[in-house]
Structures are given as structure tokens and as C-alpha cells.
Design a protein around this motif. Structure first.
Motif, PDB file in Angstrom:
ATOM      1  N   ALA A 114     -21.920   8.636 -61.433  1.00  0.00           N
ATOM      2  CA  ALA A 114     -21.854   9.368 -62.701  1.00  0.00           C
ATOM      3  C   ALA A 114     -22.538   8.652 -63.848  1.00  0.00           C
ATOM      4  CB  ALA A 114     -20.391   9.648 -63.063  1.00  0.00           C
ATOM      5  N   THR A 115     -22.645   7.330 -63.786  1.00  0.00           N
ATOM      6  CA  THR A 115     -23.255   6.588 -64.889  1.00  0.00           C
ATOM      7  C   THR A 115     -24.719   6.966 -65.106  1.00  0.00           C
ATOM      8  OG1 THR A 115     -23.653   4.789 -63.318  1.00  0.00           O
ATOM      9  CG2 THR A 115     -21.710   4.597 -64.732  1.00  0.00           C
ATOM     10  N   ILE A 116     -25.366   7.527 -64.069  1.00  0.00           N
ATOM     11  CA  ILE A 116     -26.762   7.943 -64.196  1.00  0.00           C
ATOM     12  C   ILE A 116     -26.908   9.016 -65.274  1.00  0.00           C
ATOM     13  CG2 ILE A 116     -28.727   8.923 -62.941  1.00  0.00           C
ATOM     14  CD1 ILE A 116     -27.888   6.065 -62.101  1.00  0.00           C
ATOM     15  N   ALA A 117     -25.829   9.772 -65.524  1.00  0.00           N
ATOM     16  CA  ALA A 117     -25.868  10.809 -66.563  1.00  0.00           C
ATOM     17  C   ALA A 117     -26.171  10.197 -67.924  1.00  0.00           C
ATOM     18  CB  ALA A 117     -24.538  11.563 -66.608  1.00  0.00           C
ATOM     19  N   GLY A 118     -25.665   8.989 -68.175  1.00  0.00           N
ATOM     20  CA  GLY A 118     -25.933   8.332 -69.445  1.00  0.00           C
ATOM     21  C   GLY A 118     -27.409   8.040 -69.628  1.00  0.00           C
ATOM     22  N   VAL A 119     -28.056   7.572 -68.571  1.00  0.00           N
ATOM     23  CA  VAL A 119     -29.491   7.261 -68.641  1.00  0.00           C
ATOM     24  C   VAL A 119     -30.303   8.540 -68.844  1.00  0.00           C
ATOM     25  CG1 VAL A 119     -31.435   6.220 -67.437  1.00  0.00           C
ATOM     26  CG2 VAL A 119     -29.147   5.261 -67.165  1.00  0.00           C
ATOM     27  N   LEU A 120     -29.989   9.587 -68.082  1.00  0.00           N
ATOM     28  CA  LEU A 120     -30.739  10.845 -68.194  1.00  0.00           C
ATOM     29  C   LEU A 120     -30.609  11.441 -69.587  1.00  0.00           C
ATOM     30  CD1 LEU A 120     -29.914  12.508 -64.743  1.00  0.00           C
ATOM     31  CD2 LEU A 120     -32.009  11.328 -65.425  1.00  0.00           C
ATOM     32  N   THR A 121     -29.416  11.368 -70.151  1.00  0.00           N
ATOM     33  CA  THR A 121     -29.223  11.872 -71.515  1.00  0.00           C
ATOM     34  C   THR A 121     -30.069  11.078 -72.499  1.00  0.00           C
ATOM     35  OG1 THR A 121     -26.945  12.533 -70.979  1.00  0.00           O
ATOM     36  CG2 THR A 121     -27.515  12.355 -73.315  1.00  0.00           C
ATOM     37  N   ALA A 122     -30.075   9.751 -72.343  1.00  0.00           N
ATOM     38  CA  ALA A 122     -30.838   8.890 -73.253  1.00  0.00           C
ATOM     39  C   ALA A 122     -32.322   9.226 -73.225  1.00  0.00           C
ATOM     40  CB  ALA A 122     -30.619   7.424 -72.887  1.00  0.00           C
ATOM     41  N   LEU A 123     -32.851   9.528 -72.043  1.00  0.00           N
ATOM     42  CA  LEU A 123     -34.283   9.781 -71.907  1.00  0.00           C
ATOM     43  C   LEU A 123     -34.728  11.050 -72.610  1.00  0.00           C
ATOM     44  CD1 LEU A 123     -34.881   8.781 -68.174  1.00  0.00           C
ATOM     45  CD2 LEU A 123     -35.236   7.405 -70.230  1.00  0.00           C
ATOM     46  N   THR A 124     -33.796  11.945 -72.911  1.00  0.00           N
ATOM     47  CA  THR A 124     -34.167  13.207 -73.575  1.00  0.00           C
ATOM     48  C   THR A 124     -34.094  13.121 -75.093  1.00  0.00           C
ATOM     49  OG1 THR A 124     -31.895  14.095 -73.540  1.00  0.00           O
ATOM     50  CG2 THR A 124     -33.261  14.500 -71.597  1.00  0.00           C
ATOM     51  N   LEU A 125     -33.482  12.070 -75.625  1.00  0.00           N
ATOM     52  CA  LEU A 125     -33.323  11.994 -77.079  1.00  0.00           C
ATOM     53  C   LEU A 125     -34.659  11.740 -77.769  1.00  0.00           C
ATOM     54  CD1 LEU A 125     -30.253  11.803 -76.417  1.00  0.00           C
ATOM     55  CD2 LEU A 125     -30.085  10.347 -78.418  1.00  0.00           C
ATOM     56  N   PRO A 126     -34.929  12.460 -78.858  1.00  0.00           N
ATOM     57  CA  PRO A 126     -36.207  12.273 -79.563  1.00  0.00           C
ATOM     58  C   PRO A 126     -36.271  10.940 -80.300  1.00  0.00           C
ATOM     59  CG  PRO A 126     -34.807  13.847 -80.734  1.00  0.00           C
ATOM     60  CD  PRO A 126     -34.113  13.533 -79.446  1.00  0.00           C
ATOM     61  N   THR A 127     -37.479  10.356 -80.304  1.00  0.00           N
ATOM     62  CA  THR A 127     -37.717   9.126 -81.042  1.00  0.00           C
ATOM     63  C   THR A 127     -39.127   9.166 -81.603  1.00  0.00           C
ATOM     64  OG1 THR A 127     -37.587   6.703 -80.963  1.00  0.00           O
ATOM     65  CG2 THR A 127     -38.582   7.809 -79.059  1.00  0.00           C
ATOM     66  N   ASN A 128     -39.493   8.139 -82.363  1.00  0.00           N
ATOM     67  CA  ASN A 128     -40.827   8.084 -82.961  1.00  0.00           C
ATOM     68  C   ASN A 128     -41.201   6.632 -83.212  1.00  0.00           C
ATOM     69  OD1 ASN A 128     -39.689   7.261 -85.586  1.00  0.00           O
ATOM     70  ND2 ASN A 128     -38.989   9.390 -85.726  1.00  0.00           N
ATOM     71  N   GLU A 129     -42.404   6.415 -83.654  1.00  0.00           N
ATOM     72  CA  GLU A 129     -42.870   5.065 -83.967  1.00  0.00           C
ATOM     73  C   GLU A 129     -42.867   4.806 -85.466  1.00  0.00           C
ATOM     74  OE1 GLU A 129     -46.415   3.822 -81.794  1.00  0.00           O
ATOM     75  OE2 GLU A 129     -46.211   5.566 -80.503  1.00  0.00           O
ATOM     76  N   GLU A 130     -42.252   5.703 -86.224  1.00  0.00           N
ATOM     77  CA  GLU A 130     -42.226   5.558 -87.681  1.00  0.00           C
ATOM     78  C   GLU A 130     -41.088   4.649 -88.107  1.00  0.00           C
ATOM     79  OE1 GLU A 130     -41.861   9.554 -88.986  1.00  0.00           O
ATOM     80  OE2 GLU A 130     -43.667  10.224 -87.972  1.00  0.00           O
ATOM     81  N   GLU A 131     -41.086   4.274 -89.378  1.00  0.00           N
ATOM     82  CA  GLU A 131     -40.062   3.367 -89.889  1.00  0.00           C
ATOM     83  C   GLU A 131     -38.710   4.060 -90.038  1.00  0.00           C
ATOM     84  OE1 GLU A 131     -41.216   1.327 -93.391  1.00  0.00           O
ATOM     85  OE2 GLU A 131     -43.002   0.432 -92.508  1.00  0.00           O
ATOM     86  N   THR A 132     -38.709   5.363 -90.324  1.00  0.00           N
ATOM     87  CA  THR A 132     -37.442   6.081 -90.457  1.00  0.00           C
ATOM     88  C   THR A 132     -36.753   6.173 -89.097  1.00  0.00           C
ATOM     89  OG1 THR A 132     -38.626   8.172 -90.146  1.00  0.00           O
ATOM     90  CG2 THR A 132     -38.232   7.456 -92.405  1.00  0.00           C
ATOM     91  N   ASP A 133     -35.427   6.018 -89.120  1.00  0.00           N
ATOM     92  CA  ASP A 133     -34.668   6.031 -87.868  1.00  0.00           C
ATOM     93  C   ASP A 133     -34.706   7.403 -87.213  1.00  0.00           C
ATOM     94  OD1 ASP A 133     -34.048   3.428 -88.002  1.00  0.00           O
ATOM     95  OD2 ASP A 133     -31.954   3.687 -88.607  1.00  0.00           O
ATOM     96  N   SER A 134     -35.035   7.423 -85.932  1.00  0.00           N
ATOM     97  CA  SER A 134     -35.018   8.653 -85.148  1.00  0.00           C
ATOM     98  C   SER A 134     -33.598   8.885 -84.631  1.00  0.00           C
ATOM     99  CB  SER A 134     -35.981   8.525 -83.978  1.00  0.00           C
ATOM    100  OG  SER A 134     -35.531   7.504 -83.099  1.00  0.00           O
TER     101      SER A 134
END
Length: 393
Positions: A231-251
Motif C-alpha cells: 500500500a505504501t506505493i500509493a504515496g509515491v504515485l500520488t506524489a508523482l502527480t502533484l504539480p511543481t515548477n522551477e520558479e521561486e514561488t512554492d508549488s
């Protein structure tokens, strides 16, 4: 005034990078003390106490120990997944040149320990499955010990260790998903896959509200838990879908990472250590350290890790695929390799997946504890000695 000073000291401790490792060590000691006194039976009864509910085909009633190992650890793996994605997008793993050293070092640091373990246990049907145990590095303990050295080691060495441990965690996640899954139930896997696709769609649509990722992620955890994949794999899969960016503002990814860092380091990992290192010592355990299982784990972590990390680091520099961090020497790399042999949390986690028999679990835990102490002390002593030697020159 005294109270204010004490509060400042307390706050400073929890802001230090060594705090998580120190708290983990305290929980290990408390757990071992309880297991070897009259409190051990009561603590085991507590861990076996069922919590949750069952209703309309929904099965959410499990012992406390399972909620810790499958539930709380899913949050730990969520944080690991966030760190991996951030490093790939904008950190030390964002370019081939930057990623080469930690990636190749991590690969060496998992292959050599696994090979050593296999040499001792490959022919044993009872213990062969534990080959993943000495592959893991406990990032909290390793970085905690390295931080105790302060400015006695180059700052680049800490970044190298953090990146290496993250790659190490990624490899461990893949190993758990592929080799430590039980009988698969494809209907539940299909449900989980549908939720993962939905989360990816949210990402593509630019949805930034964390609620739309975490709630479906919790449902995905339920389906994966019943699918046969851990079940812990669900945590990794969820993390991989979260949006991020290379900008200074927190994604959204960075906001969640910051929000989870302290709860994971100061609650989840200590609770895991408290629940899973309650080893009742028996005279047979000392003999077990010289058995195939014990030797495979101890030599894999204490020798295999530094050998694999050092050799692959040397190779990547030799072929000019990477450079050592500034002011870092090969003695530093050897010391870092020894610290990489602190398997602890992840090694114990894989040991629990490897063996159903309590006797094998306890023998593996004791070997992991022994190897981690040897690796941690040796790494600290080597790096301290080398710093003093440089100062005297």
C-alpha cells in the motif's frame, strides 16, 4: 527567563538536521528496553489491538501495527516521492551531469549489498527473499550523523549524500513494488490505475488545490492495499502527480513537502521505529549474527554499501561522466559510503515484507541494528579522523 531559554534550546534542537536521527535513536532504545522488560507483552498487545471499521464491504479494521506499517509509512513514502520529483525537476537529479554521480553511486550501493546477501542466502528457500534488506539507506540517520560533523566536512558531501539516498529510496520503492508484492488482484489494481490517471488529468488541467490530489490518493491507497501490491506505493504515485515548477514561488508539491517534513521526521519515523524494533533479546540471536542471514545483512550493509558507493563513484569520475563535489576527497566518499550502510528504517521495512516468521524477522532486525551501528560509528570516526589529519597538515 529560564523557561524562555529552555524553549529556545528546544526549538533550536528541532530545527537542526540532526534532530530527526537523535529522536529515532531514542525511540529505538525505548523500544528495546520495553521489549526486554515486563512492558514488552503489553506493548505487543497494544500493537495488535484492532482499530477502524467494516461496513458495506469496506474493510478498514486493522491492528495498530498494520496501520503504522501500511498507513503511516504511506505518508513517509509520499514525502519520499515528493523529494524524488523535486530533485528530478529542479534539483541535483535535474541534469545528466548532476545526476550521474549520485545515481551511479546509488546503483553500486544497492547491487553490491544484494550480491553479498545472495552469496550467503541464495540457496536457502527460507531466507533468499531477503536480498533487498541490505540495499537500503536510512536518510534520516545518515544525514543526522553527517550533520553532527558540521563544517568539518564539505557542504557538497551533504548534498551528495542526500541525492544518493533519494535515488536509493527510489530503487527500494521499485524493488518493493516488483518483488515484494503478494498475489495480485487486478480488479483493485484497475481501480487504483483509474484514480492515478484521474490525478494525472488534474495535473494537466493545472489543478493546484491539494485536496483534489490527497483525497483520491487516500482512496487509491485503499485499492492498492487490497490489490496485493504494498500500500505504501500509493504515496509515491500520488506524489508523482502533484504539480511543481522551477520558479521561486512554492508549488503545491513544495508546499506539501514542507508541511510533511516535520510530521514525518518527528512523528511517523519515530513511531515506526518504536513499533518495529521491539526485539526481545535471546542468546540464539548472537549466534544468528554469524549465520547466513545475519552475515548477509551485516556484510551487505557494512561492507557492500561503502564498496559499491566508492567503486561506482570512482568509475563515474574516471570515465568523466561526473565530478566530485567541491573540496571532496576519496576519503570523504569512503566515509559517506559507510554512512550509507545505515539501513535501519527502510531495511527493517523490507525485512518485514521478506519474512512472515517472527524468528527470521527478529534475527534480521538484530543484524540490521548491529550493521547500522557499525556503519554509523565507522563513518563518523573516519570523517572525524580525516578532518583532524587535514588540520594538522
Amino acid at each position: 527567563m529560564a523557561k524562555l531559554i529552555n524553549l529556545k534550546i528546544f526549538a533550536h534542537f528541532f530545527q537542526s538536521s540532526a534532530a530527526g536521527g537523535i529522536l529515532l535513536l531514542i525511540c529505538v532504545l525505548v523500544s528495546l528496553i520495553m521489549a526486554n522488560t515486563g512492558l514488552g507483552v503489553h506493548f505487543n498487545d497494544l500493537l495488535g489491538y484492532p482499530l477502524g471499521f467494516e461496513a458495506a464491504g469496506l474493510q478498514l479494521r486493522y491492528p495498530i501495527l498494520l496501520w503504522i506499517n501500511d498507513g503511516l509509512m504511506a505518508v513517509f513514502f509520499l514525502l519520499v516521492g515528493l523529494e524524488i520529483k523535486r530533485e528530478v525537476i529542479e534539483g541535483e537529479l535535474s541534469s545528466l551531469r548532476h545526476a550521474a554521480l549520485p545515481v551511479l553511486a546509488a546503483v553500486g550501493g544497492v547491487m553490491v549489498p544484494a550480491l553479498i546477501y545472495f552469496l550467503f542466502n541464495g540457496q536457502s528457500p527460507d531466507t533468499a527473499k531477503g536480498w533487498g534488506i541490505p540495499m537500503a539507506t536510512d536518510i534520516a540517520f545518515a544525514l543526522g550523523i553527517l550533520s553532527l560533523l558540521g563544517d568539518k566536512v564539505p557542504s557538497g558531501l551533504k548534498i551528495f549524500l542526500a541525492a544518493l539516498a533519494i535515488v536509493d529510496d527510489l530503487i527500494a520503492i521499485l524493488v518493493i513494488a516488483v518483488f515484494y508484492s503478494s498475489e495480485l488482484h487486478f480488479l483493485y489494481l484497475g481501480y487504483a490505475g483509474g484514480i492515478f490517471v484521474l490525478l494525472m488529468i488534474f495535473n494537466r488541467l493545472g489543478v493546484k488545490n491539494l485536496f483534489f490530489y490527497l483525497l483520491p490518493g487516500a482512496v487509491m491507497w485503499y485499492f492498492i492495499h487490497h490489490s496485493g501490491v504494498h500500500a505504501t506505493i500509493a504515496g509515491v504515485l500520488t506524489a508523482l502527480t502533484l504539480p511543481t515548477n522551477e520558479e521561486e514561488t512554492d508549488s503545491p508539491l513544495e508546499k506539501l513537502e514542507h508541511a510533511l517534513a516535520r510530521p514525518v521526521n518527528f512523528i511517523i519515523m519515530p513511531v515506526f521505529a518504536l513499533a518495529n524494533t521491539n526485539i526481545a533479546f535471546e542468546s540464539e540471536m548472537l549466534q544468528g549474527l554469524t549465520g547466513n542471514l545475519g552475515l548477509g545483512i551485516i556484510l551487505g550493509l557494512f561492507l557492500g554499501k561503502p564498496i559499491g558507493i566508492f567503486v561506482m563513484s570512482w568509475f563515474s569520475v574516471k570515465i568523466r561522466a561526473a565530478d566530485l563535489p567541491a573540496q571532496t576527497t576519496w576519503t570523504h566518499v569512503l566515509g559517506l559510503g559507510l554512512l550509507g550502510g545505515i539501513g535501519f528504517t527502510m531495511s527493517i521495512f523490507i525485512a518485514l515484507l521478506s519474512f512472515q516468521e517472527q524468528a527470521y524477522q527478529n534475527e534480521a532486525k538484530f543484524a540490521i541494528l548491529t550493521a547500522s551501528i557499525l556503519a554509523g560509528v565507522s563513518g563518523f570516526v573516519l570523517l572525524s579522523w580525516y578532518n583532524k589529519k587535514k588540520q594538522q597538515q
